[in-house]
Design an enzyme around this catalytic site. Structure first.
Site, short mmCIF file in Angstrom:
data_model
loop_
_atom_site.label_atom_id
_atom_site.label_comp_id
_atom_site.label_asym_id
_atom_site.label_seq_id
_atom_site.Cartn_x
_atom_site.Cartn_y
_atom_site.Cartn_z
N GLU A 75 0.83 -1.21 0.00
CA GLU A 75 0.00 0.00 0.00
C GLU A 75 0.86 1.26 0.00
O GLU A 75 0.50 2.27 -0.61
CB GLU A 75 -0.96 -0.01 1.20
CG GLU A 75 -1.95 -1.16 1.20
CD GLU A 75 -2.73 -1.30 -0.09
OE1 GLU A 75 -2.99 -0.26 -0.73
OE2 GLU A 75 -3.08 -2.43 -0.46
N HIS A 85 1.71 7.65 -6.22
CA HIS A 85 0.95 8.90 -6.23
C HIS A 85 1.88 10.10 -6.13
O HIS A 85 1.71 11.11 -6.84
CB HIS A 85 -0.05 8.90 -5.07
CG HIS A 85 -0.96 10.09 -5.05
ND1 HIS A 85 -1.43 10.64 -3.89
CD2 HIS A 85 -1.46 10.85 -6.06
CE1 HIS A 85 -2.20 11.67 -4.17
NE2 HIS A 85 -2.24 11.82 -5.48
#
Length: 227
Positions: free
Chosen positions: A99, A106
């Protein structure tokens, strides 16, 4: 008749997805019983990885469920499930690092992640309207409407296709960080890799299932034109 003769494709897709889902749960449960030798917890490692990547504006939260872990780029929140948060297992650390891989994607503006984010509303639109349009088109003998429904469903397939590089890249980043920073070593790293590989296969299974569904819809639409 169209639905009956092509339903085998749906069954095949469902079986593939069930096998992939069973495999990831089995693999995760197996390595959830293997703790890392340094005693790191999943949230500690997540915070460490984020900070090392220069990410300080992403908060880590706990979310209910089993393997419901995800990173929300719009909220800048990394959520770890009940089965991962607080755990010191190599499985939990692998998932948490994965994650974090999305958070890093991002931050650096990873192209595939951007494309997937942009495609979400289009895929949702296609998922909701494709079947109603196909059913109405077949019922009203409007071949064009049924074909348009098939085209809309291709958006769903496209979304799942571009999801693959995003997920594989996140896992690759996670394993590289876990190894480079000596967070997991030897068999621990190998075990985390097995967990992430099993998770990645669920996305492959979802794509295969959608492709089979698309093939079925194409066969149904073609059948309506021949009537």
């Amino acid at each position: 008749m169209y639905f009956d003769s092509t339903y085998i494709l749906v069954i095949i897709g469902a079986i593939i997805s069930l096998i992939a889902s069973w495999n990831v749960k089995r693999t995760f449960n197996k390595y959830s019983n293997v703790g890392n030798t340094k005693g790191y917890s999943s949230q500690d490692i997540a915070q460490k990885i984020l900070n090392s990547a220069g990410i300080y504006d992403v908060r880590i939260e706990r979310i209910r469920g089993n393997l419901t872990d995800h990173y929300s780029p719009t909220e800048k929140v990394l959520r770890l499930s009940d089965s991962v948060y607080g755990s010191t297992s190599v499985a939990a650390l692998g998932v948490a690092a994965h994650e974090c891989g999305h958070a890093i994607q991002h931050k650096i503006g990873y192209a595939a992640l951007k494309l997937r984010s942009v495609s979400v509303p289009v895929a949702n639109f296609g998922s909701k309207l494709s079947w109603p349009m196909i059913i109405i088109g077949l019922a009203m003998d409007w071949a064009g409407l049924a074909q348009l429904g098939v085209i809309l469903f291709t958006f769903v397939v496209f979304f799942q296709l571009i999801t693959l590089p995003v997920e594989f890249n996140a896992s690759s980043r996670a394993l590289e960080i876990l190894e480079k920073d000596s967070i997991l070593v030897g068999d621990e790293l190998s075990s985390a890799k097995k967990v992430l590989s099993a998770a990645a296969l669920t996305y492959v299974a979802a794509l295969v299932s959608s492709v089979l569904q698309l093939l079925r819809l194409i066969m149904i639409a073609k059948g309506s034109r021949r009537r």
